[in-house]
Design a protein around this motif. Structure first.
Motif, PDB file in Angstrom:
ATOM      1  N   THR A 433       1.029  -1.245   0.013  1.00 24.29           N
ATOM      2  CA  THR A 433      -0.072  -0.156   0.084  1.00 24.29           C
ATOM      3  C   THR A 433       0.743   1.159   0.027  1.00 24.29           C
ATOM      4  O   THR A 433       1.778   1.417   0.892  1.00 24.29           O
ATOM      5  N   TYR A 434       0.551   2.134  -0.912  1.00 17.99           N
ATOM      6  CA  TYR A 434       1.333   3.259  -1.038  1.00 17.99           C
ATOM      7  C   TYR A 434       1.145   4.366   0.120  1.00 17.99           C
ATOM      8  O   TYR A 434       2.231   4.779   0.514  1.00 17.99           O
ATOM      9  N   ASP A 435      -0.006   4.334   0.878  1.00 16.14           N
ATOM     10  CA  ASP A 435       0.201   5.086   1.990  1.00 16.14           C
ATOM     11  C   ASP A 435       0.854   4.631   2.985  1.00 16.14           C
ATOM     12  O   ASP A 435       1.514   5.446   4.001  1.00 16.14           O
ATOM     13  N   LEU A 436       0.743   3.437   3.198  1.00 17.93           N
ATOM     14  CA  LEU A 436       1.741   2.823   4.460  1.00 17.93           C
ATOM     15  C   LEU A 436       3.030   2.959   4.212  1.00 17.93           C
ATOM     16  O   LEU A 436       3.759   3.283   5.185  1.00 17.93           O
ATOM     17  N   SER A 437       3.505   2.716   2.807  1.00 19.11           N
ATOM     18  CA  SER A 437       5.013   2.984   2.347  1.00 19.11           C
ATOM     19  C   SER A 437       5.240   4.299   2.689  1.00 19.11           C
ATOM     20  O   SER A 437       6.497   4.360   3.332  1.00 19.11           O
ATOM     21  N   LEU A 438       4.323   5.370   2.800  1.00 20.11           N
ATOM     22  CA  LEU A 438       4.877   6.872   2.883  1.00 20.11           C
ATOM     23  C   LEU A 438       5.179   6.794   4.358  1.00 20.11           C
ATOM     24  O   LEU A 438       5.884   7.492   4.779  1.00 20.11           O
ATOM     25  N   ALA A 439       4.200   6.239   5.129  1.00 22.35           N
ATOM     26  CA  ALA A 439       4.242   6.272   6.560  1.00 22.35           C
ATOM     27  C   ALA A 439       5.502   5.867   7.049  1.00 22.35           C
ATOM     28  O   ALA A 439       6.138   6.161   7.954  1.00 22.35           O
ATOM     29  N   VAL A 440       5.851   4.756   6.507  1.00 16.55           N
ATOM     30  CA  VAL A 440       7.250   3.941   6.971  1.00 16.55           C
ATOM     31  C   VAL A 440       8.382   5.078   6.549  1.00 16.55           C
ATOM     32  O   VAL A 440       9.291   5.055   7.374  1.00 16.55           O
ATOM     33  N   ARG A 441       8.247   5.452   5.319  1.00 18.85           N
ATOM     34  CA  ARG A 441       9.231   6.541   4.815  1.00 18.85           C
ATOM     35  C   ARG A 441       9.612   7.606   6.026  1.00 18.85           C
ATOM     36  O   ARG A 441      10.390   8.225   6.435  1.00 18.85           O
ATOM     37  N   LEU A 442       8.220   8.103   6.568  1.00 19.91           N
ATOM     38  CA  LEU A 442       8.154   9.186   7.572  1.00 19.91           C
ATOM     39  C   LEU A 442       8.819   8.678   8.771  1.00 19.91           C
ATOM     40  O   LEU A 442       9.739   9.704   9.550  1.00 19.91           O
ATOM     41  N   ILE A 443       8.523   7.873   9.279  1.00 16.88           N
ATOM     42  CA  ILE A 443       8.975   7.341  10.569  1.00 16.88           C
ATOM     43  C   ILE A 443      10.532   6.597  10.759  1.00 16.88           C
ATOM     44  O   ILE A 443      10.937   6.523  11.720  1.00 16.88           O
ATOM     45  N   ARG A 444      10.926   6.503   9.628  1.00 22.16           N
ATOM     46  CA  ARG A 444      12.159   5.820   9.453  1.00 22.16           C
ATOM     47  C   ARG A 444      13.279   7.075   9.910  1.00 22.16           C
ATOM     48  O   ARG A 444      14.240   6.639  10.407  1.00 22.16           O
ATOM     49  N   ILE A 445      13.001   8.254   9.633  1.00 28.06           N
ATOM     50  CA  ILE A 445      14.161   9.427   9.799  1.00 28.06           C
ATOM     51  C   ILE A 445      14.060   9.541  11.185  1.00 28.06           C
ATOM     52  O   ILE A 445      15.231   9.472  11.831  1.00 28.06           O
ATOM     53  N   PRO A 446      13.029   9.844  12.106  1.00 29.34           N
ATOM     54  CA  PRO A 446      13.250   9.921  13.673  1.00 29.34           C
ATOM     55  C   PRO A 446      13.869   8.619  14.132  1.00 29.34           C
ATOM     56  O   PRO A 446      14.651   8.606  15.127  1.00 29.34           O
ATOM     57  N   LEU A 447      13.389   7.381  13.722  1.00 27.75           N
ATOM     58  CA  LEU A 447      14.151   6.288  14.234  1.00 27.75           C
ATOM     59  C   LEU A 447      15.883   6.208  13.930  1.00 27.75           C
ATOM     60  O   LEU A 447      16.821   5.740  15.003  1.00 27.75           O
ATOM     61  N   MET A 448      16.293   6.855  12.911  1.00 28.34           N
ATOM     62  CA  MET A 448      17.660   6.783  12.524  1.00 28.34           C
ATOM     63  C   MET A 448      18.479   7.852  13.634  1.00 28.34           C
ATOM     64  O   MET A 448      19.462   7.303  13.946  1.00 28.34           O
ATOM     65  N   ILE A 449      17.670   8.955  13.690  1.00 31.21           N
ATOM     66  CA  ILE A 449      18.266   9.880  14.682  1.00 31.21           C
ATOM     67  C   ILE A 449      18.427   9.474  15.863  1.00 31.21           C
ATOM     68  O   ILE A 449      19.331   9.384  16.692  1.00 31.21           O
ATOM     69  N   LEU A 450      17.491   8.661  16.683  1.00 33.04           N
ATOM     70  CA  LEU A 450      17.159   8.007  17.806  1.00 33.04           C
ATOM     71  C   LEU A 450      18.304   7.077  17.976  1.00 33.04           C
ATOM     72  O   LEU A 450      19.379   6.800  18.963  1.00 33.04           O
ATOM     73  N   ALA A 451      18.598   6.232  16.789  1.00 28.24           N
ATOM     74  CA  ALA A 451      19.658   5.252  16.701  1.00 28.24           C
ATOM     75  C   ALA A 451      21.027   5.945  17.065  1.00 28.24           C
ATOM     76  O   ALA A 451      21.853   5.410  17.691  1.00 28.24           O
ATOM     77  N   GLY A 452      21.365   6.683  16.060  1.00 28.19           N
ATOM     78  CA  GLY A 452      22.594   7.451  16.242  1.00 28.19           C
ATOM     79  C   GLY A 452      22.839   8.267  17.691  1.00 28.19           C
ATOM     80  O   GLY A 452      24.221   8.479  17.766  1.00 28.19           O
ATOM     81  N   VAL A 453      21.876   8.607  18.332  1.00 30.93           N
ATOM     82  CA  VAL A 453      22.082   9.477  19.340  1.00 30.93           C
ATOM     83  C   VAL A 453      22.231   8.369  20.800  1.00 30.93           C
ATOM     84  O   VAL A 453      22.843   8.518  21.793  1.00 30.93           O
ATOM     85  N   LEU A 454      21.130   7.457  20.722  1.00 33.12           N
ATOM     86  CA  LEU A 454      20.990   6.579  21.939  1.00 33.12           C
ATOM     87  C   LEU A 454      21.051   5.122  21.474  1.00 33.12           C
ATOM     88  O   LEU A 454      20.642   4.232  22.582  1.00 33.12           O
ATOM     89  N   GLY A 455      21.527   4.402  20.346  1.00 28.66           N
ATOM     90  CA  GLY A 455      21.820   3.277  19.955  1.00 28.66           C
ATOM     91  C   GLY A 455      20.442   2.310  20.222  1.00 28.66           C
ATOM     92  O   GLY A 455      19.435   2.942  19.689  1.00 28.66           O
ATOM     93  N   PHE A 456      20.651   1.117  20.469  1.00 32.61           N
ATOM     94  CA  PHE A 456      19.436   0.501  20.447  1.00 32.61           C
ATOM     95  C   PHE A 456      18.269   0.836  21.484  1.00 32.61           C
ATOM     96  O   PHE A 456      17.137   0.632  21.420  1.00 32.61           O
ATOM     97  N   PHE A 457      18.744   1.524  22.504  1.00 34.15           N
ATOM     98  CA  PHE A 457      17.964   2.174  23.615  1.00 34.15           C
ATOM     99  C   PHE A 457      16.956   3.134  22.800  1.00 34.15           C
ATOM    100  O   PHE A 457      15.816   3.182  22.948  1.00 34.15           O
ATOM    101  N   GLY A 458      17.487   4.038  22.215  1.00 30.96           N
ATOM    102  CA  GLY A 458      17.117   4.903  21.316  1.00 30.96           C
ATOM    103  C   GLY A 458      15.941   4.466  20.248  1.00 30.96           C
ATOM    104  O   GLY A 458      14.692   4.737  20.211  1.00 30.96           O
ATOM    105  N   VAL A 459      16.442   3.123  19.814  1.00 33.41           N
ATOM    106  CA  VAL A 459      15.487   2.510  18.576  1.00 33.41           C
ATOM    107  C   VAL A 459      14.369   1.768  19.492  1.00 33.41           C
ATOM    108  O   VAL A 459      13.051   1.937  18.996  1.00 33.41           O
ATOM    109  N   SER A 460      14.379   1.416  20.568  1.00 35.14           N
ATOM    110  CA  SER A 460      13.577   0.772  21.246  1.00 35.14           C
ATOM    111  C   SER A 460      12.421   1.669  21.840  1.00 35.14           C
ATOM    112  O   SER A 460      11.417   1.486  21.639  1.00 35.14           O
TER     113      SER A 460
END
Lengths: 525, 364
Positions: A433-460
């Motif tokens: 589904t295109y809409d869900l694919s867009l949602a995944v694209r949107l939430i990927r970026i904050p997850l990456m920033i959290l991973a960069g700042v707090l590692g797996f704790f941030g991702v969790s």
């Protein structure tokens, strides 16, 4: 300052209750629309438009009655007008004994009952109804100063016809898709469900556009609460123009600030029919081949109609691949960043050596490297989307080969990062589904920033925030994570992560409260 | 008024009952009962069943009221309010300590260089989001996350099998039955934590006749499920580390995660397990956060977002202000053994007794 705050509030908070969007201006003829019918007045209002045609003629009955036929050129089928109105009235019926009894008082009823052979005739008595009918593509016959007129349904404009949908192509299954014409779309659904319980209820939206739409559902299969909620929410929309279902989607969804889609859509009659049989409600808007379906839950965005045309085992494998794809698309860059930045102990030594060799000479931290690559990917995707097909493929070549390869050679990014981002892009295409694919694209970026700042704790933490957010979401009263939470074990095992064989799908999915739980048996209600 | 389903009652109960017990339990019970400590886990958790049944029977008599409100009705306004105040203080303090555990385990196991307050902030953010979303969302959260915690525990246990030393559990009952009693005493406070949660949760439970039957079933299912899971965790720790090392390792399950190795290639995957344990601890902290807010609402009629922020600040203060490591664990044990356990042990039977007496004599 207060006006600024008011403006920000208006732009960010959706009003409750009736929602008036861009009120239409008032016109000199507004008051006339509710007045008794007058053909002369209608002509006065519409004759300035070059596409509205008027044909005046006389009927010779007991008295000579002047008549006026009005229609919009290009929206009406001229052959039907000639064949079913003008020819019978002006040629065929001349000298007919019935004609001799015609007076202005009985002309509308007589014409309707015994003179004209067409199927779709309707009597009207208001100016507004006459103007709406003419501008919607019907023809209206006015009889001298009579306060009543006849509407003849002779709509006939150029349309695309039934073609294969572009966004939902499948290998095994029907090829037909919805078109831009409402009546064709309703007929496609009626062909699939030939039961009187299929309800197709018409509405109009848009003060200026007067867009036709229908709400369709199966009575006693769809929850009455959901059906009435759909009508209630549609009733609150007040806007001047409604040009597509995207307008409706944002106005009726429960949480407008969620990145996740809460209304699903389809271009396929078989998909809509399947969803109606599950107890959902469809909203078909004239002028668009996309049909909205409510309520929507998260898991259905990862299922496709082909799952039901394939054998169960194949469908299960396909679904597993799609779920895996969604996880990879969402988490692959974050996990890479977290592992390379904080948790190197998780990587086998050989692989660690290879990664560090690849990263040698790269001046950026993994987070920045990933964000840059992701930004490049997003730009490529957006550019490729709007370009004509032949140039689109060129963009792919330029992006993947030239920029990717050159970036690695220039030591701007590591080869593994290119692989990770490519994998992410490919995995995101596995989301159907295109809409869900867009949602995944949107939430990927904050997850990456959290991973960069707090590692797996941030991702969790990020993942738990997403889970809680999903748990708070509802689509027309149905919890968005249903049937996972609240748990409906039968639905979960029957048709969510896996698809049970058809002979095991005895009950309808209990995502929503339906009156008739047993598929193929008589309902209680 | 929000309501939770009977199934959600079971999973929420199991999730709260389990909380972070699998992190701490093995050391305590092995210290009390030696290598037979694993035998005490299930009996200790089953104490939740009779107490839970008492709470449910009070729910029948006083539907849509929590035990703090019932206390005011049965014991009088001031005594009831005093009990409420004790409830708020104990649960608030313990909730802050569990938040401190969250930061402590992350700092000690996988991220020693990250400032502790960041872990607290992350945990509190999740807790505030959950609490702000209401009990229904919290119940659904536990419904979604509890199976993941169980899978995490089972995987951790299964992947540690190659490290087991078969003889560590033998001889069975070498010191007799008496040490088992002390082990059970170590487990009972965990059951009582759950009962205190149930005391506040009562308002949100369905009260239909059929549903009450399902609630009772859910109660014993939750107790047995958690009891068995925790028992397996204790067994595997004793088998892998031996009794002496199990006592020494305060958070043995974390060490177990570090030992996991798949095909001699993938190792050190404790950071993945930590993500799951975070979910378990968030459920536990949220449960105590809810208890404090229910208490404040019942006793002082204080509710709303600003009071939630105040509770969060108190939790943060307790977590930041407390000494870490063994001292913190000792404080946790103190609150469990000498505050929560006796309060629940005495309060609930008294309420039940007074309720039965009033019912018998017809006093309203």
């Amino acid at each position: 300052m207060r006006s600024w705050l008011k403006m920000i509030k208006e732009l960010t908070l959706r009003p409750k209750g009736e929602r008036q969007i861009r009120k239409s201006p008032s016109y000199s003829f507004d008051e006339d629309l509710n007045k008794p019918l007058s053909g002369t007045k209608v002509k006065e209002i519409l004759s300035i438009n070059s596409d509205v045609v008027f044909r005046e003629f006389f009927l010779q009955g007991k008295e000579r009655i002047p008549c006026l036929l009005a229609a919009v050129d290009g929206m009406v089928d001229k052959n039907q007008l000639d064949q079913f109105i003008l020819k019978p009235l002006m040629v065929d019926l001349a000298g007919n004994p019935e004609m001799a009894q015609l007076t202005l008082a009985n002309i509308v009823d007589k014409t309707l009952q015994s003179l004209l052979p067409g199927l779709e005739f309707k009597k009207i008595s208001k100016m507004g109804e006459a103007i709406d009918a003419i501008l919607s593509g019907d023809a209206v016959i006015f009889f001298s100063d009579s306060r009543e007129a006849l509407v003849f349904g002779a709509r006939g404009w150029a349309n695309r016809g039934v073609a294969e949908p572009i966004t939902e192509s499948i290998v095994k299954g029907p090829r037909e898709g919805f078109s831009e014409t409402l009546r064709i779309n309703t007929s496609l659904i009626r062909r699939k469900i030939k039961h009187p319980s299929l309800r197709i209820i018409s509405l109009k939206l848009g003060d200026l556009t007067k867009t036709d739409l229908v709400v369709t559902y199966i009575e006693k299969v769809a929850s009455p609460d959901i059906v009435s909620e759909v009508f209630r929410r549609l009733g609150t929309i007040k806007m001047d123009g409604m040009l597509g279902n995207g307008y409706i989607e944002e106005m009726i969804e429960d949480n407008p600030y969620s990145p996740f889609p809460q209304v699903s859509f389809t271009e396929r009659p078989d998909v809509l029919a399947g969803k109606l049989l599950e107890g959902k409600v469809g909203i078909i808007v004239d002028g668009t081949p996309i049909v909205l379906v409510v309520p929507a839950v998260l898991t259905q965005f990862l299922n496709v109609n082909e799952d039901y045309y394939q054998r169960a085992m194949v469908a299960i494998l396909s679904r597993f691949v799609r779920y895996l794809g969604a996880f990879v698309a969402m988490l692959a860059p974050s996990i890479y960043i977290a592992v390379t930045t904080f948790h190197q102990e998780i990587i086998p030594t050989d692989l660690l050596m290879s990664i560090s060799a690849g990263r040698q000479g790269v001046p950026f931290p993994a987070l920045l490297e990933a964000l840059t690559m992701l930004a490049a990917l997003e730009i490529l995707q957006e550019a490729g989307l709007r370009l004509p097909k032949p140039i689109g493929s060129t963009i792919g070549i330029v992006g993947a080969l030239v920029i990717g390869d050159a970036a690695v050679k220039a030591s701007l990014v590591s080869p593994l990062m290119v692989i990770i981002i490519s994998l992410t892009a490919i995995a995101s295409y596995a989301i159907p589904t295109y809409d869900l694919s867009l949602a995944v694209r949107l939430i990927r970026i904050p997850l990456m920033i959290l991973a960069g700042v707090l590692g797996f704790f941030g991702v969790s933490v990020g993942l738990y925030v997403i889970i809680i957010h999903l748990l708070t979401l509802r689509s027309f009263g149905v919890p968005y994570l249903s049937p996972i939470a609240p748990l409906r074990i039968r639905t979960l095992l029957q048709d969510t992560f896996v698809r049970a064989p058809w002979w095991a799908l005895k009950r309808r999915p209990q995502l929503i409260d339906v009156k008739e739980p047993q598929s193929g048996r008589k309902g209680k209600g | 008024m929000e309501k939770i389903s009977t199934h959600q009652f079971m999973t929420l109960g199991a999730a709260v009952l389990m909380g972070g017990t699998f992190l701490l339990l093995a050391s305590g019970v092995t210290e009390a009962s030696g290598r037979d400590g694993w035998m005490t886990v299930l009996p200790g958790f089953t104490l939740a069943i009779p107490y839970g049944l008492v709470v449910l029977s009070l729910l029948v008599q006083y539907p849509h009221k929590n035990l703090l409100q019932i206390s005011e009705i049965l014991l009088g306004k001031w005594l009831g309010k005093s009990i409420g105040l004790i409830y708020i203080l104990i649960t608030g303090y313990y909730g802050g300590l569990v938040l401190a555990v969250l930061g402590d385990i992350y700092e000690r196991s996988i991220m020693p260089l990250t400032p502790l307050w960041l872990f607290y902030l992350g945990g509190l953010l999740l807790v505030l989001y959950l609490v702000g979303s209401g009990i229904e969302v919290f119940a659904r959260f536990s419904e979604a996350v509890f199976p993941v915690i169980v899978i995490g525990l089972v995987l951790n246990v299964l992947l540690a099998i190659p490290r087991m030393e078969q003889g560590e559990l033998l001889p069975i009952l070498a010191d007799g039955i008496k040490p088992l009693f002390f082990g059970v005493l170590k487990v009972m406070p965990f059951a009582m934590e759950y009962i205190l949660f149930l005391a506040g949760l009562a308002t949100f439970l369905p009260t239909g006749k059929n549903e009450l039957g399902q609630l009772r079933t859910g109660l014993w299912r939750a107790a047995f499920m958690v009891g068995i899971l925790d028992m397996v965790v204790v067994i595997i720790q004793i088998l892998v580390f031996g009794p002496v090392e199990t006592i020494r390792l305060a958070n043995g399950i974390l060490e177990l995660g570090k030992l996991v190795e798949i095909s001699r290639t993938v190792s050190g995957i404790e950071s993945l397990f930590m993500g799951v344990w975070l979910g378990a601890l968030v459920i536990k902290i949220s449960a105590f956060f809810f208890m404090v807010t229910w208490g404040m609402e019942s006793v002082f009629n204080l509710k709303g977002l600003k009071w939630n922020y105040l509770v969060a600040a108190v939790f943060m203060g307790i977590a930041l202000g407390f000494t870490r490591g063994p001292y913190m664990l000792r404080e946790l044990a103190f609150v469990e053994d000498y505050l929560m356990f006796p309060v629940a042990l005495i309060w609930i039977p008294i309420l039940w007794g007074v309720s039965c007496w009033k019912k018998g004599t017809g006093v309203q």
